[in-house]
Scaffold this active site. Structure first.
Site, PDB file in Angstrom:
ATOM      1  N   ASN A  56     -66.378  77.415  11.256  1.00  0.00           N
ATOM      2  CA  ASN A  56     -67.786  77.087  10.951  1.00  0.00           C
ATOM      3  C   ASN A  56     -68.259  75.802  11.628  1.00  0.00           C
ATOM      4  O   ASN A  56     -69.245  75.197  11.204  1.00  0.00           O
ATOM      5  CB  ASN A  56     -67.957  76.952   9.431  1.00  0.00           C
ATOM      6  N   GLY A  83     -60.525  74.110  10.527  1.00  0.00           N
ATOM      7  CA  GLY A  83     -59.099  73.852  10.783  1.00  0.00           C
ATOM      8  C   GLY A  83     -58.186  74.625   9.841  1.00  0.00           C
ATOM      9  O   GLY A  83     -57.037  74.934  10.200  1.00  0.00           O
TER      10      GLY A  83
HETATM   11  C1  LIG Z   1     -68.969  70.560  25.892  1.00  0.00           C
HETATM   12  C2  LIG Z   1     -68.158  69.422  25.280  1.00  0.00           C
HETATM   13  C3  LIG Z   1     -67.210  69.946  24.301  1.00  0.00           C
HETATM   14  C4  LIG Z   1     -66.369  68.833  23.767  1.00  0.00           C
HETATM   15  C5  LIG Z   1     -65.639  69.376  22.593  1.00  0.00           C
HETATM   16  C6  LIG Z   1     -64.522  68.492  22.272  1.00  0.00           C
HETATM   17  C7  LIG Z   1     -64.004  68.489  21.087  1.00  0.00           C
HETATM   18  C8  LIG Z   1     -64.542  69.247  19.917  1.00  0.00           C
HETATM   19  C9  LIG Z   1     -65.085  68.331  18.888  1.00  0.00           C
HETATM   20  C10 LIG Z   1     -64.813  68.437  17.630  1.00  0.00           C
HETATM   21  C11 LIG Z   1     -63.953  69.518  17.097  1.00  0.00           C
HETATM   22  C12 LIG Z   1     -63.688  69.289  15.651  1.00  0.00           C
HETATM   23  C13 LIG Z   1     -63.151  70.544  15.039  1.00  0.00           C
HETATM   24  C14 LIG Z   1     -63.288  70.445  13.565  1.00  0.00           C
HETATM   25  C15 LIG Z   1     -62.616  71.220  12.756  1.00  0.00           C
HETATM   26  C16 LIG Z   1     -62.724  71.063  11.289  1.00  0.00           C
HETATM   27  O1  LIG Z   1     -61.892  71.558  10.583  1.00  0.00           O
HETATM   28  S1  LIG Z   1     -64.005  70.157  10.630  1.00  0.00           S
HETATM   29  C17 LIG Z   1     -63.912  70.385   8.863  1.00  0.00           C
HETATM   30  C18 LIG Z   1     -64.715  71.587   8.468  1.00  0.00           C
HETATM   31  N1  LIG Z   1     -64.556  71.838   7.065  1.00  0.00           N
HETATM   32  C19 LIG Z   1     -65.543  72.220   6.281  1.00  0.00           C
HETATM   33  O2  LIG Z   1     -66.661  72.428   6.702  1.00  0.00           O
HETATM   34  C20 LIG Z   1     -65.231  72.391   4.817  1.00  0.00           C
HETATM   35  C21 LIG Z   1     -66.023  71.449   3.982  1.00  0.00           C
HETATM   36  N2  LIG Z   1     -65.655  71.587   2.589  1.00  0.00           N
HETATM   37  C22 LIG Z   1     -66.117  72.582   1.808  1.00  0.00           C
HETATM   38  O3  LIG Z   1     -66.827  73.483   2.231  1.00  0.00           O
HETATM   39  C23 LIG Z   1     -65.696  72.548   0.371  1.00  0.00           C
HETATM   40  O4  LIG Z   1     -65.233  71.259   0.078  1.00  0.00           O
HETATM   41  C24 LIG Z   1     -64.587  73.560   0.021  1.00  0.00           C
HETATM   42  C25 LIG Z   1     -63.395  73.454   0.942  1.00  0.00           C
HETATM   43  C26 LIG Z   1     -65.162  74.997   0.060  1.00  0.00           C
HETATM   44  C27 LIG Z   1     -64.114  73.268  -1.427  1.00  0.00           C
HETATM   45  O5  LIG Z   1     -65.208  73.272  -2.290  1.00  0.00           O
HETATM   46  P1  LIG Z   1     -65.041  72.600  -3.753  1.00  0.00           P
HETATM   47  O6  LIG Z   1     -63.824  73.106  -4.398  1.00  0.00           O
HETATM   48  O7  LIG Z   1     -66.341  72.791  -4.436  1.00  0.00           O
HETATM   49  O8  LIG Z   1     -64.760  71.052  -3.461  1.00  0.00           O
HETATM   50  P2  LIG Z   1     -65.814  69.925  -3.037  1.00  0.00           P
HETATM   51  O9  LIG Z   1     -66.750  70.444  -2.012  1.00  0.00           O
HETATM   52  O10 LIG Z   1     -66.397  69.337  -4.254  1.00  0.00           O
HETATM   53  O11 LIG Z   1     -64.868  68.878  -2.301  1.00  0.00           O
HETATM   54  C28 LIG Z   1     -63.996  68.020  -3.043  1.00  0.00           C
HETATM   55  C29 LIG Z   1     -63.899  66.710  -2.295  1.00  0.00           C
HETATM   56  O12 LIG Z   1     -63.287  66.944  -1.032  1.00  0.00           O
HETATM   57  C30 LIG Z   1     -64.133  66.429   0.001  1.00  0.00           C
HETATM   58  N3  LIG Z   1     -63.972  67.259   1.198  1.00  0.00           N
HETATM   59  C31 LIG Z   1     -64.185  68.571   1.315  1.00  0.00           C
HETATM   60  N4  LIG Z   1     -63.892  68.996   2.551  1.00  0.00           N
HETATM   61  C32 LIG Z   1     -63.484  67.918   3.246  1.00  0.00           C
HETATM   62  C33 LIG Z   1     -63.026  67.730   4.607  1.00  0.00           C
HETATM   63  N5  LIG Z   1     -62.951  68.737   5.492  1.00  0.00           N
HETATM   64  N6  LIG Z   1     -62.700  66.475   4.977  1.00  0.00           N
HETATM   65  C34 LIG Z   1     -62.779  65.452   4.101  1.00  0.00           C
HETATM   66  N7  LIG Z   1     -63.178  65.572   2.793  1.00  0.00           N
HETATM   67  C35 LIG Z   1     -63.531  66.808   2.387  1.00  0.00           C
HETATM   68  C36 LIG Z   1     -65.523  66.494  -0.593  1.00  0.00           C
HETATM   69  O13 LIG Z   1     -66.376  65.617   0.089  1.00  0.00           O
HETATM   70  C37 LIG Z   1     -65.266  66.091  -2.022  1.00  0.00           C
HETATM   71  O14 LIG Z   1     -65.085  64.678  -2.007  1.00  0.00           O
HETATM   72  P3  LIG Z   1     -65.525  63.771  -3.261  1.00  0.00           P
HETATM   73  O15 LIG Z   1     -64.676  64.257  -4.411  1.00  0.00           O
HETATM   74  O16 LIG Z   1     -66.985  64.020  -3.472  1.00  0.00           O
HETATM   75  O17 LIG Z   1     -65.232  62.373  -2.837  1.00  0.00           O
END
Ligand SMILES: CCCCC/C=C\C/C=C\CCC/C=C/C(=O)SCCNC(=O)CCNC(=O)[C@H](O)C(C)(C)COP(=O)(O)OP(=O)(O)OC[C@H]1O[C@@H](n2cnc3c(N)ncnc32)[C@H](O)[C@@H]1OP(=O)(O)O
Length: 292
Positions: A167, A143
């Protein structure tokens, strides 16, 4: 001129705008800020810089999206502004994308409300009459990448940790058709096909090569570059640029607008599946454990 804007924001009644404040900046322009969306206006230049501030990672929660939507509406309706620079106030992160906690363990009504807000922010950004320049100063998955893709121009800071891409497949989910359309319009069908299936997150050099971003610059030059790009775009007469933007984007936006309700239903039934819930929980758990 409102060629593209003017659609209604359909949001949950009673969402708080937190500590929203409106004051006058030194140059007389209104400065408004909410908890999580900082707006720095430059009335003389006609530019507002929006800084995303939802620490730690600017994940797009329902409340954050709502604040952002309201902020964009205000700017769109304020004739002072012709351009927006979209950037982050969280060091090293542009946006982690959709907030996974909004898509896990909630009820169908919540998923529907959340998805409507995700659609709305995309439509607001994609169809904005203003010039939008993304100054991507951090990681930008899913997103976060989508928000950048809605902009007219993308500048990415040169840091190998700042990867950008859709991703979703790595999480076991699917980028919806309108994410895909936006990506195809940006990098072409073949590159999008590969990037989406593999869930590729591109480091800056590759992002530039594939056309995901327009420019890669040293981190300390990101804002000055965005300003100089903006002045180039603002040199074009608004009516000509806006009509051209509309011509280029209308079909893609209409694709979603015509089936918004069906798209919400698809999302709700997809995300509610036990197997998908399980995948998202495992992914969230992995993120949490990464630190330990
Ligand atoms: C045929 C039928 C079809 C039907 C289809 C219909 C619909 C489609 C269905 C679904 C569509 C959904 C589309 C989704 C879109 C999205 O955006 S999903 C989110 C994807 N995001 C990610 O993969 C990113 C994940 N995060 C990271 O990779 C890393 O956190 C980082 C952004 C690179 C930052 O790294 P760093 O600085 O090391 O920080 P931390 O990893 O330690 O994270 C800190 C805390 O933040 C939490 N967190 C990270 N990302 C998210 C998030 N996206 N949402 C919520 N929380 C997140 C992480 O857990 C840490 O939390 P704590 O401090 O441990 O509590």
């Amino acid at each position: 001129m409102a060629l593209l804007a003017g659609r209604t924001v359909l949001l949950r009644a009673g969402v708080r705008l937190g500590a929203e404040a409106a004051t006058r900046g030194g140059n007389g322009a209104r400065r408004f800020a909410s908890h999580r969306v900082l707006v720095e206006p430059d009335a003389a230049a006609g530019i507002a810089t929006i800084k995303l501030k939802n620490p730690p990672v600017n994940s797009l929660s329902l409340e954050f999206l709502t604040e952002l939507i309201i902020c964009l509406e205000k700017l769109e309706n304020d004739k002072t502004f012709r351009g927006i620079i979209l950037t982050s106030d969280c060091p090293g992160i542009f946006s982690a994308g959709l907030d996974l906690r909004e898509m896990c363990g909630k009820n169908p009504a919540h998923y529907a409300e959340y998805w409507r807000a995700v659609q709305e922010i995309w439509l607001k950004l994609y169809l904005s009459n203003m010039v939008l320049v993304a100054a991507i100063n951090g990681a930008s998955p899913a997103g976060g990448c989508l928000m950048a893709l809605t902009c007219d121009y993308r500048v990415l800071a040169d840091n190998p940790r700042y990867r950008i891409g859709l991703n979703e497949t790595l999480l076991g989910i699917i980028a919806p058709f309108w994410f895909k359309d936006n990506l195809v319009n940006t990098i072409g069908h073949r590159a999008a096909d590969r990037a989406l299936q593999l869930g590729l997150l591109f480091p800056p050099t590759e992002a530039l090569q594939v056309g995901m971003v327009d420019q890669v610059v040293p981190e300390d030059q990101i804002h000055s570059t965005a300003l100089s790009v903006m002045s180039q775009w603002l040199a074009i007469p608004d009516h000509a640029r806006q009509l051209t933007k509309s011509m280029m984007r209308k079909a893609t936006a209409d694709h979603l607008i015509k089936q918004r309700e069906a798209d919400i239903q698809n999302f709700v039934s997809f995300i509610s599946k036990d197997s998908i819930q399980k995948s998202l929980q495992v992914y969230l758990e992995k993120l949490k454990q990464k630190k330990h």
